[in-house]
Design a protein around this motif. Structure first.
Motif, short mmCIF file in Angstrom:
data_model
loop_
_atom_site.label_atom_id
_atom_site.label_comp_id
_atom_site.label_asym_id
_atom_site.label_seq_id
_atom_site.Cartn_x
_atom_site.Cartn_y
_atom_site.Cartn_z
N ALA A 48 9.50 2.23 -10.30
CA ALA A 48 8.04 2.27 -10.23
C ALA A 48 7.52 1.33 -9.16
O ALA A 48 6.56 1.65 -8.46
CB ALA A 48 7.45 1.92 -11.59
N THR A 49 8.14 0.17 -9.00
CA THR A 49 7.67 -0.77 -7.97
C THR A 49 7.94 -0.20 -6.58
O THR A 49 7.14 -0.39 -5.67
CB THR A 49 8.35 -2.14 -8.12
OG1 THR A 49 9.77 -1.98 -8.07
CG2 THR A 49 7.95 -2.83 -9.41
N ARG A 50 9.05 0.51 -6.41
CA ARG A 50 9.34 1.15 -5.13
C ARG A 50 8.32 2.25 -4.86
O ARG A 50 7.80 2.37 -3.75
CB ARG A 50 10.75 1.74 -5.15
CG ARG A 50 11.16 2.38 -3.83
CD ARG A 50 12.58 2.92 -3.89
NE ARG A 50 12.86 3.69 -5.07
CZ ARG A 50 12.61 5.00 -5.20
NH1 ARG A 50 12.06 5.66 -4.22
NH2 ARG A 50 12.93 5.63 -6.32
N LEU A 51 8.01 3.05 -5.87
CA LEU A 51 7.01 4.11 -5.71
C LEU A 51 5.63 3.54 -5.42
O LEU A 51 4.86 4.11 -4.63
CB LEU A 51 6.96 4.99 -6.96
CG LEU A 51 8.19 5.86 -7.22
CD1 LEU A 51 8.07 6.57 -8.57
CD2 LEU A 51 8.39 6.86 -6.10
N LEU A 52 5.33 2.42 -6.06
CA LEU A 52 4.04 1.77 -5.83
C LEU A 52 3.90 1.33 -4.38
O LEU A 52 2.84 1.49 -3.77
CB LEU A 52 3.88 0.58 -6.78
CG LEU A 52 2.54 -0.11 -6.80
CD1 LEU A 52 1.45 0.86 -7.24
CD2 LEU A 52 2.57 -1.30 -7.75
N ALA A 53 4.95 0.81 -3.81
CA ALA A 53 4.92 0.38 -2.40
C ALA A 53 4.73 1.60 -1.49
O ALA A 53 3.95 1.53 -0.52
CB ALA A 53 6.22 -0.34 -2.04
N ARG A 55 3.21 4.37 -2.27
CA ARG A 55 1.83 4.81 -2.45
C ARG A 55 0.86 3.94 -1.66
O ARG A 55 -0.10 4.44 -1.07
CB ARG A 55 1.45 4.81 -3.93
CG ARG A 55 2.08 5.92 -4.71
CD ARG A 55 1.69 5.87 -6.15
NE ARG A 55 2.38 6.92 -6.90
CZ ARG A 55 2.53 6.92 -8.19
NH1 ARG A 55 2.02 5.94 -8.92
NH2 ARG A 55 3.16 7.91 -8.79
N ARG A 56 1.11 2.65 -1.66
CA ARG A 56 0.24 1.73 -0.89
C ARG A 56 0.28 2.07 0.60
O ARG A 56 -0.74 2.04 1.28
CB ARG A 56 0.67 0.29 -1.11
CG ARG A 56 0.27 -0.24 -2.46
CD ARG A 56 0.63 -1.70 -2.60
NE ARG A 56 0.29 -2.16 -3.95
CZ ARG A 56 0.95 -3.07 -4.60
NH1 ARG A 56 1.98 -3.67 -4.05
NH2 ARG A 56 0.58 -3.43 -5.81
N GLU A 57 1.48 2.38 1.10
CA GLU A 57 1.61 2.75 2.51
C GLU A 57 0.84 4.03 2.81
O GLU A 57 0.15 4.14 3.82
CB GLU A 57 3.08 2.93 2.87
CG GLU A 57 3.88 1.64 2.90
CD GLU A 57 5.35 1.89 3.15
OE1 GLU A 57 5.73 3.02 3.51
OE2 GLU A 57 6.13 0.93 2.98
N LEU A 61 -2.43 4.56 5.28
CA LEU A 61 -2.48 5.56 6.33
C LEU A 61 -3.72 6.45 6.19
O LEU A 61 -4.41 6.73 7.17
CB LEU A 61 -1.21 6.42 6.30
CG LEU A 61 -1.13 7.54 7.32
CD1 LEU A 61 -1.07 6.98 8.73
CD2 LEU A 61 0.07 8.43 7.04
N LEU A 62 -4.02 6.88 4.97
CA LEU A 62 -5.20 7.71 4.74
C LEU A 62 -6.48 6.96 5.08
O LEU A 62 -7.41 7.54 5.66
CB LEU A 62 -5.23 8.20 3.29
CG LEU A 62 -4.17 9.25 2.92
CD1 LEU A 62 -4.18 9.51 1.42
CD2 LEU A 62 -4.37 10.52 3.70
N LYS A 63 -6.54 5.68 4.74
CA LYS A 63 -7.73 4.89 5.07
C LYS A 63 -7.94 4.81 6.58
O LYS A 63 -9.07 4.88 7.06
CB LYS A 63 -7.60 3.48 4.48
CG LYS A 63 -7.86 3.41 3.01
CD LYS A 63 -7.77 1.98 2.51
CE LYS A 63 -8.06 1.88 1.03
NZ LYS A 63 -7.99 0.49 0.54
#
Length: 89
Positions: A48-53, A55-57, A61-63
């Motif tokens: 989950a922590t890997r997936l969270l990172a 998602r943040r990336e 990018l979307l921002k």
């Protein structure tokens, strides 16, 4: 005065029982070893922590794309995804 015979103590070490217990405890602790197991829940938390990172990336990018005005949406794909999501519930 010399005492040659004492009843109940002839040839018996009164601490022998304690020595046996101490030796047994040493042998038991020497035979046992430490063991570490990671539960499935903990492994899931690591993923989950890997997936969270990731998602943040993706969000960063979307921002950037939104701020630059280069972000394009596909209205049909968005509507289809919403219908599929709410249709499953």
């Amino acid at each position: 005065m010399k005492i040659n015979h004492t009843p109940g103590l002839t040839g018996v070490n009164p601490y022998q029982k304690q020595l046996k217990k101490a030796d047994a405890a040493k042998n038991a602790s020497a035979a046992a070893s430490d063991k570490l197991e990671i539960s499935n829940a903990a492994k899931g938390m690591q993923d989950a922590t890997r997936l969270l990172a990731e998602r943040r990336e993706k969000i960063a990018l979307l921002k950037e794309q939104v701020a630059a005005g280069t972000y394009k949406t596909d209205a049909r794909a968005t509507a289809k995804a919403m219908l599929d999501f709410y249709g499953q519930q």
